[in-house]
Design a protein around this motif. Sequence first.
Motif, PDB file in Angstrom:
ATOM      1  N   PRO A 106       0.808  -1.229   0.000  1.00 53.68           N
ATOM      2  CA  PRO A 106       0.000   0.000   0.000  1.00 53.68           C
ATOM      3  C   PRO A 106       0.837   1.275   0.000  1.00 53.68           C
ATOM      4  O   PRO A 106       0.471   2.250  -0.670  1.00 53.68           O
ATOM      5  N   LEU A 107       1.942   1.279   0.746  1.00 54.09           N
ATOM      6  CA  LEU A 107       2.770   2.481   0.803  1.00 54.09           C
ATOM      7  C   LEU A 107       3.382   2.774  -0.562  1.00 54.09           C
ATOM      8  O   LEU A 107       3.332   3.913  -1.047  1.00 54.09           O
ATOM      9  N   TRP A 108       3.952   1.750  -1.189  1.00 51.98           N
ATOM     10  CA  TRP A 108       4.566   1.966  -2.507  1.00 51.98           C
ATOM     11  C   TRP A 108       3.520   2.410  -3.527  1.00 51.98           C
ATOM     12  O   TRP A 108       3.756   3.329  -4.304  1.00 51.98           O
ATOM     13  N   LEU A 109       2.352   1.775  -3.522  1.00 53.27           N
ATOM     14  CA  LEU A 109       1.298   2.123  -4.473  1.00 53.27           C
ATOM     15  C   LEU A 109       0.823   3.558  -4.269  1.00 53.27           C
ATOM     16  O   LEU A 109       0.568   4.286  -5.243  1.00 53.27           O
ATOM     17  N   ALA A 110       0.718   3.985  -2.999  1.00 53.26           N
ATOM     18  CA  ALA A 110       0.306   5.362  -2.708  1.00 53.26           C
ATOM     19  C   ALA A 110       1.352   6.352  -3.210  1.00 53.26           C
ATOM     20  O   ALA A 110       1.010   7.393  -3.800  1.00 53.26           O
TER      21      ALA A 110
END
Length: 315
Positions: A106-110
């Motif tokens: 989720p962090l990378w995608l955000a």
Amino acid sequence: MKKKQSYNFGFRGWMLMIYQFIAFFTFTVFTNFPMNILAEDFYGGATLVANVYTYATIATIIIQLIASKFIGKIKNMKNISLILGAVTLAVAVFLMVYPAPMGADPLWLAMFAIETVASILYATFTIGVIAGQWFPRRKGTFMGIATIAFPVTNALIGIFATSVFEMDFEAGAPKLILWLTSGGMAGSNTILTSFLPFFIVALIGWLIGLIFVKDYPEQCGAYRDNDKSITPEVAKAMMEQEIEAKKTTVWTTGHILGTRDFWFITIPAGFLLMFAVGAMTQTSPIFAAVGLSDSYDMIMLGIAAAGIVGSYVLG
């Protein structure tokens, strides 16, 4: 008969051209590379990353429509472009150093979504406004040259990834081994290694914008459209008149969207970007699916050559 000077943009004008060209380059690298070169095996897969890119792009379109209502009230578009460029570079550093997970993160995608929004606004919105203020009559030629960055960059990304780096998976992390040093870079931060040359170019472009570019050519002793037939005093008066006119112009966003000629310009320009950016960014997974990976470099060079001609002609 006076010789036509299509490419006589002046020194400052060419600096703006380089700023715009490298901004297009930056946007293409830090959205295309993660989505099509690395996401085939990491970050949750190419489909998930491409969906995030699509949603972020739609959000950016909405942001641009809203922001366009306030163009006349923005006093310094250059500073906004620099801020967006700085955000793009900062998030790019994150994308370079963050470990590549096999599954969705989720962090990378955000962060990838933020990179997409910031880089689009940086490259295609703010600097585009500045280019229009510098070259109101010659923006077509200007953009025809600047958009060559899209096919060239897409070709370079693919060739760089396939020719310089060798993929080697170990303990769930990618090992991109630098071919030029015969494996001397093995064990290094591989994502950083793969992005670093592109990041350096992106940073140079941002610095050129910081040092050489102004909102209006008259602010640095240059002339709009590089037309030196008018005096500096007249040029400055024209600039001040334009700034004031923007505050009360009838050309609101709604009025523009309801104008036929706007769509006659936008639709061809949209197709230009669709093929120069969209089609080329999807070539890697398409070639892999149909068994053309071995011919990737030559095909990309051919597409890039056609893209260069198309960018200039349509511009």
